[in-house]
Motif scaffolding. Structure first.
Motif, PDB file in Angstrom:
ATOM      1  N   VAL A 105       2.687  -1.986  -1.483  1.00 45.08           N
ATOM      2  CA  VAL A 105       1.887  -2.105  -0.264  1.00 45.08           C
ATOM      3  C   VAL A 105       2.244  -0.990   0.712  1.00 45.08           C
ATOM      4  CG1 VAL A 105       1.527  -3.519   1.783  1.00 45.08           C
ATOM      5  CG2 VAL A 105       1.516  -4.572  -0.456  1.00 45.08           C
ATOM      6  N   MET A 106       3.544  -0.717   0.833  1.00 45.75           N
ATOM      7  CA  MET A 106       3.959   0.338   1.761  1.00 45.75           C
ATOM      8  C   MET A 106       3.405   1.693   1.365  1.00 45.75           C
ATOM      9  SD  MET A 106       7.876  -0.740   2.586  1.00 45.75           S
ATOM     10  CE  MET A 106       8.274   0.917   3.044  1.00 45.75           C
ATOM     11  N   SER A 108       0.690   2.211  -0.475  1.00 44.48           N
ATOM     12  CA  SER A 108      -0.756   2.191  -0.279  1.00 44.48           C
ATOM     13  C   SER A 108      -1.095   2.370   1.184  1.00 44.48           C
ATOM     14  CB  SER A 108      -1.349   0.879  -0.763  1.00 44.48           C
ATOM     15  OG  SER A 108      -0.918   0.579  -2.054  1.00 44.48           O
ATOM     16  N   ALA A 109      -0.247   1.830   2.073  1.00 47.98           N
ATOM     17  CA  ALA A 109      -0.512   1.927   3.499  1.00 47.98           C
ATOM     18  C   ALA A 109      -0.097   3.290   4.060  1.00 47.98           C
ATOM     19  CB  ALA A 109       0.217   0.818   4.245  1.00 47.98           C
ATOM     20  N   GLY A 110       0.539   4.098   3.197  1.00 50.06           N
ATOM     21  CA  GLY A 110       0.959   5.422   3.644  1.00 50.06           C
ATOM     22  C   GLY A 110       2.075   5.380   4.670  1.00 50.06           C
ATOM     23  N   GLU A 111       2.882   4.337   4.636  1.00 49.56           N
ATOM     24  CA  GLU A 111       3.957   4.207   5.610  1.00 49.56           C
ATOM     25  C   GLU A 111       5.014   5.291   5.378  1.00 49.56           C
ATOM     26  OE1 GLU A 111       5.075   0.222   6.434  1.00 49.56           O
ATOM     27  OE2 GLU A 111       7.131   0.786   6.858  1.00 49.56           O
TER      28      GLU A 111
END
Lengths: 528, 292
Positions: A105-106, A108-111
């Motif tokens: 998720v991180m 994918s979120a580009g964090e």
């Protein structure tokens, strides 16, 4: 009255909410405060006119179980890091069960984060490297991490190279699995079994027979679905797996043509299940072996007399090094045992790329991140602080390179392999006595790595995306029949052909063809 | 008062309920008993209702990081209590408004609520929103905030308000000079106890059991919730026992009984508070029923 009661309720509620919100604002205040302190620190070097560089905070994500003392270890680590590379690190320890999804998720979120644990089996290294989540580090390695590059043997790097680029630093550790049997010392001695000359599974039969006849309530040989003796020991049968070990499509190690075969249709498999059938009928295994998924209770209760599975260093190796090794049964059933390896160890991609630290492509401090990795892989102090914590709080030193962990210290993470180069690790109470003298323990596995046979497929990774349906179908066939055959519960002559037939119907041939074409492509690309 | 006569039908009915009660209570007692049984005895003799050998090793292991666990309890209780009240308050406000005819565009908003029930953005947009724009990562707020409003609950409440709260009551209140908000607070909510109790129970159980949010957004030890921590402890035992290198030190770890200990710890407080809560729930439910 009633109404005022409700009203109070609402008031309480609002109050509670405001407390929560206050907590939130406190948090942000804290952040700015942190910023202040860094500014103060920034000024100090200015005075001394050494370096005008603000210390950066790196963030590092890795899976493990929550450790109470992590904050203390983090602080101690930061002290050293500030001094050495003018940076700090935030250790973000994530629970095993949630790690993959969280990182996914991180990403994918580009964090923005800096360092991340990645492997073949967790947070898939090859997929993430291919989709661009990691930074290619070839140049950074040469520039900032010469010691790391030197310390890790050459055979390791190809295994983490994706399309010609390196995307992560592998943690050097024991990398060459072998296969063999572990036996209980009390039974071996009682029945005078010559364990040293056993060199294949069949040789153990006299031991099993004696245990079967002489010991009530003891299971001579362990079998469970988690560790099918054929599926989990490809090297023992002279083959290497390609992708998931259960899926059809293995390769013979001595095959110069690199032909992918269906391992369930080989003479080796047929012989193996015939042997298992024979042993099952003789009562060497549990009657319900084919459906057993948890072998833990039997092991703990001391009901098992022998286990066939992965072994890298056996009793002979320890004896040769002059060490007293209680055997692997010590940890399972708290009885001493003998371990005997059958044949050579084998280096393959699965194990070499089993633990890697990568730099995220969203990282804003790539150079510092690489300097940090260099320390983690070459600096004894930094690495062991990460492994064992703070002296006196989390461990006490009993020799220069041997520690004893303190249970109350709240930091017993037991994961040296997760952080850096294991050559630099200290020994603990879990190591055999005397291993630390002359660094014997580490030399043993290091040598084992260097003398192991090398799989012709080292560095190749199978991408199963295009045959997902077939893999799922084959999985259900394997679930249905492999364990029944592997535990000897059913007649091999009758069911092996049925097994093959069902696999073919489920698309095994397509999987094998896909594996073959990828192997061929890889050979062409790498000139093999 | 006539003396209670023992009749066949009474015996049968009582017997049935005794058996039913046993079905409910025995597994719980078994869990409790296993949690205090010595690990070796479990492996040798299997489970038994009365511990063959008493041992608190599993409790000792699980509670050894006790300050973290205590902390997790506090966090979980805060999240559950605050979350449930806020959820009921906010959801019922929205549901009540949607149930009133006077509200302009009530249908449009209703549709939006219904739409959100069927479709949602998924986990990645949610993550981006919560971390990048609301900056809630690593705050206790993130454990409460995402679940303050639920489409299903709003629809249930809306229907309840529509069918149970007569227009005439609201009109009467209005004539008596009550403002809209105090009508809602002082008249509608008190006669809606049944739905509040039901939804409240759902939401409380959800907040109590939610570990996933914590695993995704919380990186700070002191903000771990109970369920997440208990799960981690079990994972930790499994990991230690499956790790070749460490089996020596891990062989003595309790796994079977520790599992039951986590179970007891997770349900304990609920069991303790249930007698009090139950009274409230039953009362609330019957109150509503009598009114209608």
């Amino acid at each position: 009255m009633k109404i005022s009661k409700k009203f109070t309720l609402v008031l309480t509620l609002l109050f509670a909410l405001s407390v929560v919100l206050m907590g939130c604002s406190n948090k942000s205040a804290e952040v700015t405060k942190e910023g202040d302190t860094t500014e103060v620190k920034k000024e100090e070097p200015k005075k001394e006119e050494v370096k005008v560089e603000e210390p950066v905070e790196l963030s590092w994500y890795f899976p493990n179980s929550p450790q109470q003392g992590l904050d203390g270890v983090n602080e101690a680590l930061n002290e050293i890091l500030l001094e050495k590379i003018n940076a700090t690190v935030k250790l973000n320890l994530t629970d095993w069960g949630a790690y993959d999804q969280k990182i996914n998720v991180m990403m994918s979120a580009g964090e923005a984060f800096d360092l991340v644990f990645t492997a073949t089996w967790s947070n898939n290294y090859f997929q993430n490297a291919a989709k661009g989540a990691y930074l290619p580090i070839d140049d950074l390695l040469d520039q900032y991490a010469p010691n790391t590059k030197k310390a890790i043997p050459d055979f390791v790097w190809p295994a983490v190279t994706v399309k010609g680029k390196i995307y992560g630093v592998p943690n050097y550790q024991t990398m060459a699995p072998g296969y063999g049997i572990i036996l209980r010392k009390d039974f071996v001695d009682k029945y005078n079994f010559d364990w040293k000359s056993a060199s294949k599974l069949e040789d153990v039969e006299p031991y099993l027979e004696a245990v079967k006849n002489g010991e009530m309530g003891i299971i001579p040989l362990e079998y469970s679905k988690n560790s099918d003796m054929f599926k989990s020991t490809s090297g023992y049968n002279g083959m290497d797996t390609i992708g998931d070990s259960g899926m059809p499509g293995w390769m013979y190690l001595d095959d110069n043509e690199y032909k992918v075969v269906n391992q369930y249709d080989t003479p080796e498999f047929k012989n193996h299940i015939k042997l298992m059938r024979d042993w099952y009928m003789k009562g060497y295994m549990r009657k319900d072996a084919a459906t057993l998924t948890d072998q833990g209770p039997d092991r703990k209760a001391g009901k098992i007399a022998a286990i066939f599975g992965g072994i890298d260093l056996d009793s002979n190796d320890f004896e040769a090094a002059g060490l007293d090794f209680p055997g692997r049964f010590k940890g399972l059933s708290d009885v001493e045992g003998y371990d005997k390896k059958f044949g050579d160890c084998l280096l393959n991609t699965d194990r070499v790329a089993a633990t890697i630290t990568a730099i995220s492509s969203t990282s804003k401090n790539t150079e510092k991140a690489m300097q940090f990795l260099e320390l983690m892989n070459s600096d004894v102090e930094v690495y062991n602080t990460m492994c064992y914590g703070v002296e006196g709080v989390n461990y006490k030193k009993v020799a220069d390179n041997r520690v004893e962990t303190i249970a109350e210290g709240g930091y017993q993470i037991w994961s040296n392999w997760e952080f850096g180069n294991n050559l630099n690790a200290w020994y603990t109470e879990a190591s055999a006595e005397g291993e630390e003298v002359d660094n014997k323990g580490i030399k043993m596995w290091d040598n084992n790595n260097k003398t192991a046979a090398v799989s012709p497929l080292l560095g190749f990774v199978f991408d199963g995306e295009s045959v997902k349906t077939e893999v799922a179908n084959c999985n259900s066939v394997i679930e249905e029949l492999l364990y029944a055959l592997g535990s000897g519960s059913v007649d091999p002559d009758e069911y092996q052909p049925i097994f093959i037939g069902k696999l073919q119907k489920a698309g095994a041939d397509k999987i094998i063809a896909e594996k073959q074409s990828q192997v061929d492509q890889w050979r062409k690309d790498n000139g093999k | 008062m006539a003396k209670n006569k023992i009749t066949t039908s009474k015996i049968i009915i009582n017997l049935m309920f005794i058996i039913y009660a046993l079905f409910c209570i025995v597994p719980l007692i078994l869990v409790l008993s296993i949690s205090v049984t010595d690990e070796m005895v479990i492996f040798q003799n299997g489970y038994s209702l009365i511990p063959a050998k008493f041992s608190l090793a599993a409790y000792k292991y699980v509670l050894s990081g006790s300050s973290t666990l205590l902390n997790a309890y506090i966090v979980t209780i805060i999240v559950t209590v605050v979350g449930t009240f806020c959820h009921l308050f906010i959801s019922s406000m929205l549901a009540y408004s949607l149930s009133r005819k006077e509200v302009k565009y009530a249908n449009v908003i209703s549709f939006l609520v219904f739409f959100a029930l069927l479709f949602n953005g998924g986990i990645v947009p949610q993550y981006i929103l919560l971390t990048k724009y609301l900056h809630m990562k690593n705050t206790i707020l993130v454990l409460i905030f995402p679940y303050l409003v639920s489409s299903v609950n709003i629809i249930i409440m809306k229907n309840f308000f529509k069918s149970t709260v007569p227009d005439s009551i609201v009109e009467a209140a209005r004539i008596d000079g009550s403002g809209e908000f105090s009508t809602y607070l002082k008249i509608v909510l008190p006669i809606s106890k049944p739905v509040l109790a039901t939804i409240g129970l759902f939401v409380a159980v959800f907040y109590w059991n939610d570990w996933f949010t914590c695993s995704l957004y919380i990186e700070d030890n002191s903000l771990y919730v109970l369920q997440f921590l208990l799960q981690s402890i079990m994972n930790n035992i499994q990991y230690l026992q499956s790790n070749d290198m460490l089996q020596k030190s891990a062989a003595s770890l309790p796994s079977e009984s520790a599992r039951m200990v986590t179970c007891i710890l997770a349900i304990g407080p609920i069991i303790l508070t249930y007698p009090f809560l139950q009274k409230y729930f039953v009362k609330g439910l019957t109150l509503g029923a009598v009114k209608e």
